[in-house]
Design a protein around this motif. Structure first.
Motif, mmCIF file in Angstrom:
data_model
loop_
_atom_site.group_PDB
_atom_site.id
_atom_site.type_symbol
_atom_site.label_atom_id
_atom_site.label_comp_id
_atom_site.label_asym_id
_atom_site.label_seq_id
_atom_site.Cartn_x
_atom_site.Cartn_y
_atom_site.Cartn_z
ATOM 1 N N GLU A 219 4.030 -2.823 13.282
ATOM 2 C CA GLU A 219 3.241 -1.609 13.485
ATOM 3 C C GLU A 219 3.263 -0.825 12.187
ATOM 4 O OE1 GLU A 219 4.772 0.974 16.514
ATOM 5 O OE2 GLU A 219 2.824 1.921 16.822
ATOM 6 N N HIS A 220 2.104 -0.546 11.645
ATOM 7 C CA HIS A 220 2.061 0.145 10.353
ATOM 8 C C HIS A 220 1.113 1.320 10.380
ATOM 9 C CE1 HIS A 220 4.709 -2.679 8.492
ATOM 10 N NE2 HIS A 220 4.060 -3.646 9.134
ATOM 11 N N THR A 221 1.701 2.490 10.346
ATOM 12 C CA THR A 221 0.897 3.714 10.441
ATOM 13 C C THR A 221 0.029 3.898 9.204
ATOM 14 O OG1 THR A 221 2.808 4.878 9.593
ATOM 15 C CG2 THR A 221 2.473 4.940 11.971
ATOM 16 N N GLU A 222 0.452 3.306 8.062
ATOM 17 C CA GLU A 222 -0.354 3.459 6.846
ATOM 18 C C GLU A 222 -1.216 2.237 6.551
ATOM 19 O OE1 GLU A 222 -0.642 6.419 5.565
ATOM 20 O OE2 GLU A 222 0.844 7.046 7.060
ATOM 21 N N GLY A 223 -1.262 1.287 7.464
ATOM 22 C CA GLY A 223 -2.141 0.134 7.299
ATOM 23 C C GLY A 223 -1.925 -0.628 6.005
ATOM 24 N N ILE A 224 -3.013 -0.897 5.279
ATOM 25 C CA ILE A 224 -2.898 -1.734 4.080
ATOM 26 C C ILE A 224 -2.124 -1.056 2.947
ATOM 27 C CG2 ILE A 224 -4.881 -3.222 4.571
ATOM 28 C CD1 ILE A 224 -6.488 -1.617 2.524
ATOM 29 N N ALA A 225 -1.957 0.269 3.011
ATOM 30 C CA ALA A 225 -1.106 0.927 2.014
ATOM 31 C C ALA A 225 0.335 0.443 2.193
ATOM 32 C CB ALA A 225 -1.181 2.437 2.143
ATOM 33 N N ASP A 226 0.739 0.261 3.444
ATOM 34 C CA ASP A 226 2.066 -0.302 3.721
ATOM 35 C C ASP A 226 2.134 -1.765 3.275
ATOM 36 O OD1 ASP A 226 3.167 1.994 4.780
ATOM 37 O OD2 ASP A 226 2.656 1.494 6.859
ATOM 38 N N TYR A 227 1.020 -2.457 3.451
ATOM 39 C CA TYR A 227 0.955 -3.868 3.042
ATOM 40 C C TYR A 227 1.165 -3.980 1.526
ATOM 41 C CZ TYR A 227 -0.804 -8.719 3.249
ATOM 42 O OH TYR A 227 -0.930 -10.085 3.192
ATOM 43 N N LEU A 228 0.499 -3.091 0.795
ATOM 44 C CA LEU A 228 0.626 -3.098 -0.664
ATOM 45 C C LEU A 228 2.094 -2.905 -1.075
ATOM 46 C CD1 LEU A 228 -0.847 -3.049 -3.484
ATOM 47 C CD2 LEU A 228 -0.819 -0.567 -3.278
ATOM 48 N N LYS A 229 2.757 -1.973 -0.443
ATOM 49 C CA LYS A 229 4.180 -1.719 -0.754
ATOM 50 C C LYS A 229 4.996 -2.998 -0.569
ATOM 51 C CE LYS A 229 4.447 3.126 0.583
ATOM 52 N NZ LYS A 229 4.618 3.891 1.818
ATOM 53 N N VAL A 233 7.122 -5.288 -3.433
ATOM 54 C CA VAL A 233 8.541 -5.636 -3.291
ATOM 55 C C VAL A 233 8.712 -7.153 -3.362
ATOM 56 C CG1 VAL A 233 10.516 -5.632 -1.715
ATOM 57 C CG2 VAL A 233 9.136 -3.555 -1.989
ATOM 58 N N GLU A 234 7.873 -7.856 -2.591
ATOM 59 C CA GLU A 234 7.906 -9.314 -2.528
ATOM 60 C C GLU A 234 7.761 -9.946 -3.908
ATOM 61 O OE1 GLU A 234 5.830 -10.741 1.481
ATOM 62 O OE2 GLU A 234 4.666 -11.138 -0.316
ATOM 63 N N ARG A 235 6.840 -9.403 -4.693
ATOM 64 C CA ARG A 235 6.526 -9.981 -5.995
ATOM 65 C C ARG A 235 7.343 -9.354 -7.106
ATOM 66 N NH1 ARG A 235 2.068 -12.678 -6.837
ATOM 67 N NH2 ARG A 235 1.642 -11.599 -8.786
ATOM 68 N N ASN A 236 8.184 -8.407 -6.707
ATOM 69 C CA ASN A 236 9.049 -7.764 -7.687
ATOM 70 C C ASN A 236 8.226 -7.128 -8.823
ATOM 71 O OD1 ASN A 236 11.429 -6.933 -8.759
ATOM 72 N ND2 ASN A 236 12.034 -8.948 -9.568
ATOM 73 N N SER A 237 7.114 -6.494 -8.443
ATOM 74 C CA SER A 237 6.238 -5.862 -9.425
ATOM 75 C C SER A 237 6.512 -4.371 -9.480
ATOM 76 C CB SER A 237 4.767 -6.042 -9.035
ATOM 77 O OG SER A 237 4.439 -7.392 -8.995
ATOM 78 N N LYS A 238 6.539 -3.870 -10.700
ATOM 79 C CA LYS A 238 6.810 -2.432 -10.871
ATOM 80 C C LYS A 238 5.509 -1.704 -11.172
ATOM 81 C CE LYS A 238 9.983 0.012 -13.439
ATOM 82 N NZ LYS A 238 10.776 0.028 -14.679
ATOM 83 N N PRO A 239 5.130 -0.760 -10.327
ATOM 84 C CA PRO A 239 3.894 -0.011 -10.578
ATOM 85 C C PRO A 239 4.009 0.812 -11.868
ATOM 86 C CG PRO A 239 4.666 0.359 -8.335
ATOM 87 C CD PRO A 239 5.760 -0.365 -9.060
ATOM 88 N N VAL A 240 2.874 1.005 -12.546
ATOM 89 C CA VAL A 240 2.882 1.844 -13.740
ATOM 90 C C VAL A 240 2.415 3.264 -13.407
ATOM 91 C CG1 VAL A 240 2.539 -0.097 -15.313
ATOM 92 C CG2 VAL A 240 0.547 1.149 -14.463
ATOM 93 N N HIS A 241 2.126 3.508 -12.140
ATOM 94 C CA HIS A 241 1.758 4.866 -11.722
ATOM 95 C C HIS A 241 2.138 5.008 -10.262
ATOM 96 C CE1 HIS A 241 -1.748 3.464 -9.311
ATOM 97 N NE2 HIS A 241 -1.770 2.488 -10.210
ATOM 98 N N ASP A 242 2.330 6.253 -9.779
ATOM 99 C CA ASP A 242 2.580 6.365 -8.342
ATOM 100 C C ASP A 242 1.251 6.583 -7.622
ATOM 101 O OD1 ASP A 242 4.536 8.991 -9.555
ATOM 102 O OD2 ASP A 242 2.413 9.211 -9.008
ATOM 103 N N ALA A 243 1.312 6.851 -6.360
ATOM 104 C CA ALA A 243 0.128 7.047 -5.525
ATOM 105 C C ALA A 243 -0.987 6.046 -5.801
ATOM 106 C CB ALA A 243 -0.411 8.468 -5.685
ATOM 107 N N PRO A 244 -1.025 4.945 -5.045
ATOM 108 C CA PRO A 244 -2.083 3.948 -5.216
ATOM 109 C C PRO A 244 -3.459 4.533 -4.904
ATOM 110 C CG PRO A 244 -0.523 3.267 -3.502
ATOM 111 C CD PRO A 244 -0.072 4.585 -3.987
#
Ligand code: 2B7
Length: 639
Positions: A219-229, A233-244
């Motif tokens: 159950e994901h209240t933020e939908g695909i935004a939660d998916y992106l997170k 994590v899975e790919r061990n990628s570090k974002p270069v900015h916050d707020a997608p």
């Protein structure tokens, strides 16, 4: 339309064609076709939820591993009889092809795959199917065998609430293997819970051995935004900015529904997961093309209007998407899939629609989030520089291979004998005499020495072709073997560790800084993989009686002297690595058991990028101090 009854269903054909040619309806009778049955039933439940009538779906894989129950808390499939055919809507839906409802506008048509004929196809290919409906205060049931009803719709008794439950067991005379894969089902349900914000999906695996996978709730209240997170994590990628970046829109004319999230990361690849009507489109297609073109236009427009274009390099479409991680989900009425595995969207009209929906949204977002926008632009410029570097490196390789038949290792490299890469190290040593000491003092089996004469070119300000004209740097690239820029491949690296060994004075610091700048700009993967180190040669030898101690800096010298007490003390300050005896160099700096290395790390890529830019051209020791502050001590390095 306020109510829906059996008269709204058009009866078309029976199910014989499905059993005769199952591949036509579910793509085949292998594992993919078998699982297709699950998706068809689950999609009907999801549709009911998407229409706002259900909020909870449960999927149970039974103990036999080859039967499934899907349950929703929707309105329940109508069970009243059609006035002329005298059959219930439920029976029509489960026993006739193309029994899709014309009710509810186009919503049901958006179901994945078979547009509402799914239920009957699953029924036709099941040796047993039981449909149970809770509706109008009663529970109703109809049973089928290979698609044929075993009787009418029976009223079982009173019911609380409403909903539909479908139990089915695939027919083993159709499917050579009827065992479901729990993982496949679980993963698909998880994705569905991301694509349909707020939908609650429970997966119960009665066939599970241990307790672990028995019951999971998605159950994901933020939908695909939660998916992106989760993907980051899975790919061990570090974002270069916050707020997608995120947008959810519906296209007036076509009814296309679009849901997008995007975030740029330090990773060098692009990672986009796209879906059409909840079906993964691994090979992309027209919807992905629309997203890419809309994004490209928005980004270029932003860069141009704010005069952020870098000098000397042009930004390509790939630069804009380097490190981009995202999820794209669209729902359309008539998807056409293409390709061997039908995983590419082929509807040509979709490209422009998606482009026109995405571009203004991204532009608006960039203009209202300047900090984020600047971080992304910095990331894009970094990519453009790296790409330019790669192109020049390729040219260099072409030029080299044209003049000599094969690429040889640099002549001054003293390679190690060991072939095991993980275990081996290369020391990049400043100056010939230091190189000589290191060559003699090293462990030949696993330590290679590359002496660098003269100063290394400043890779920050020089063009890439200049960089590779620089003998020292091109030798280094050849010795490492992993290529540079876009051509960088960590797996081709010839050594486990790259260790910069420079004097502990300002000249040495300068060399180390230039080398780190070069590697940061053109082979950042070495740093992110934790392969780059700084050796720490001692500055002083302190003889106390018969014992020798080595101090890396003034502080250590003071500490050692404090412990000396009244003994006779003799302090030697090393002028350079070159004057150190090979044995001493081994003892203090090379020997993995006694040395201390600093691992070079990047805490914040964009910040580092900016700071290196700013520091270049200024006092080299200031730069070195900055980098040293950002290098972390590598503990427990001994193998
Ligand atoms: C196109 C067909 C398949 N259908 C309805 C109504 C509700 C409903 C369904 C469903 C799978 C396993 C549990 C509409 C649509 C048939 O017509 S199918 N719920 N759930 C389902 O299949 N779940 C419906 C209008 C008024 N009342 C009910």
């Amino acid at each position: 339309m306020s109510s829906y009854t059996a008269k709204d269903i058009t009866v078309l054909e029976g199910l014989e064609p499905v059993r005769r040619r199952p591949g036509m309806y579910i793509g085949g009778v292998g594992a993919s076709g078998l699982h297709h049955l699950v998706w068809e039933i689950v999609d009907n439940a999801i549709d009911e939820a998407m229409n706002g009538h259900a909020s909870h779906i449960q999927v149970t894989l039974h103990k036999d591993g080859s039967s499934i129950t899907v349950e929703d808390d929707g309105r329940g499939i109508p069970v009243d009889k059609h006035p002329t055919t005298k059959t219930s809507a439920l029976e029509v839906i489960f026993t006739t092809l193309h029994a899709g409802g014309k009710f509810e506008g186009q919503n049901y048509k958006t179901a994945g795959g078979l547009h509402g004929v799914g239920a009957s196809v699953v029924n036709a290919l099941s040796r047993e199917l039981i449909a149970t409906v809770k509706r109008d205060g009663s529970t109703w049931e109809q049973r089928y065998k290979q698609g044929t009803p075993l009787g009418g719709v029976k009223k079982l008794g009173p019911a609380r609430g409403t909903g539909t439950t479908v139990f089915f067991k695939p027919d083993s005379t159709i499917f050579p293997k009827v065992l479901f894969d729990a993982r496949t089902i679980r993963d698909r349900l998880e994705v569905a819970s991301y694509l349909h914000k707020g939908l609650k999906v429970v997966f119960e695996n009665e066939a599970a051995e241990g307790e672990e996978l028995k019951r999971e709730t998605f159950e994901h209240t933020e939908g695909i935004a939660d998916y992106l997170k989760k993907i980051l994590v899975e790919r061990n990628s570090k974002p270069v900015h916050d707020a997608p970046f995120a947008t959810t829109k519906e296209h007036e004319e076509s009814g296309l529904k679009l849901d997008v999230v995007l975030q740029w990361t330090e990773s060098t690849d692009e990672h986009l997961r796209s879906y059409v009507n909840g079906i993964p489109t691994a090979s992309g297609g027209t919807h992905e093309n629309g997203l890419r073109s809309g994004l490209g236009k928005a980004m270029r427009n932003f860069i141009d209007t704010h005069s952020l274009s870098p000098k000397g390099v042009t930004i390509s479409a790939e630069d804009i998407r380097e490190g981009l991680t995202g999820v794209l989900s669209i729902f359309i009425t008539e998807p056409q899939f293409q390709g061997q595995t039908k995983d590419r969207l082929n509807n040509p009209e979709i490209t422009n629609i998606v482009d026109s929906m995405v571009r203004p949204a991204i532009e608006h977002w960039l203009n209202h989030n300047t900090t984020v926008a600047n971080a992304i632009v910095a990331r894009i410029i970094l990519s453009a520089r790296a790409r330019e570097a790669s192109r020049a490196a390729k040219d260099e390789v072409t030029r080299k291979s044209a003049t000599s038949s094969r690429l040889t290792l640099p002549g001054k490299l003293s390679d190690c004998n060991s072939s095991g890469r993980e275990d081996s190290e290369i020391f990049i040593v400043e100056g010939d005499s230091a190189g000589g000491s290191a060559k003699q003092g090293r462990d030949r089996a696993r330590q290679a020495i590359l002496p660098l004469r003269g100063k290394v070119l400043n890779a920050e300000s020089a063009s890439i072709s200049k960089v590779l004209e620089n003998k020292e740097l091109s030798d280094l690239v050849t010795a490492l073997g992993c290529g540079i820029g876009k051509g960088f491949e960590l797996s081709k690296l010839r050594y486990g560790r790259i260790i910069i060994l420079a004097d502990a004075d300002s000249d040495g610091h300068h060399i180390a800084t230039l080398l780190m700048t070069f590697i940061y700009r053109h082979m950042p993967g070495l740093i992110t993989a934790g392969r780059l180190y700084l050796a720490q040669p001692p500055l002083y030898r302190i003889d106390i009686g018969k014992e020798s101690h080595w101090a890396l800096d003034e502080k250590q010298k003071t500490d050692i002297l404090a412990r000396a007490g009244k003994s006779k003390v003799d302090i030697t300050r090393f002028k350079g690595l070159g004057e150190m005896m090979p044995k001493v160099l081994w003892e203090t700096t090379l020997n993995p058991r006694t040395r201390r290395l600093l691992r070079v790390t990047i805490d914040d890529q964009i910040a580092t990028d900016r700071i290196i830019n700013e520091l270049m051209g200024k006092d080299p020791s200031a730069r070195f101090r900055f980098i040293m502050d950002h290098a972390e001590a590598a503990e427990e390095l001994d193998v």
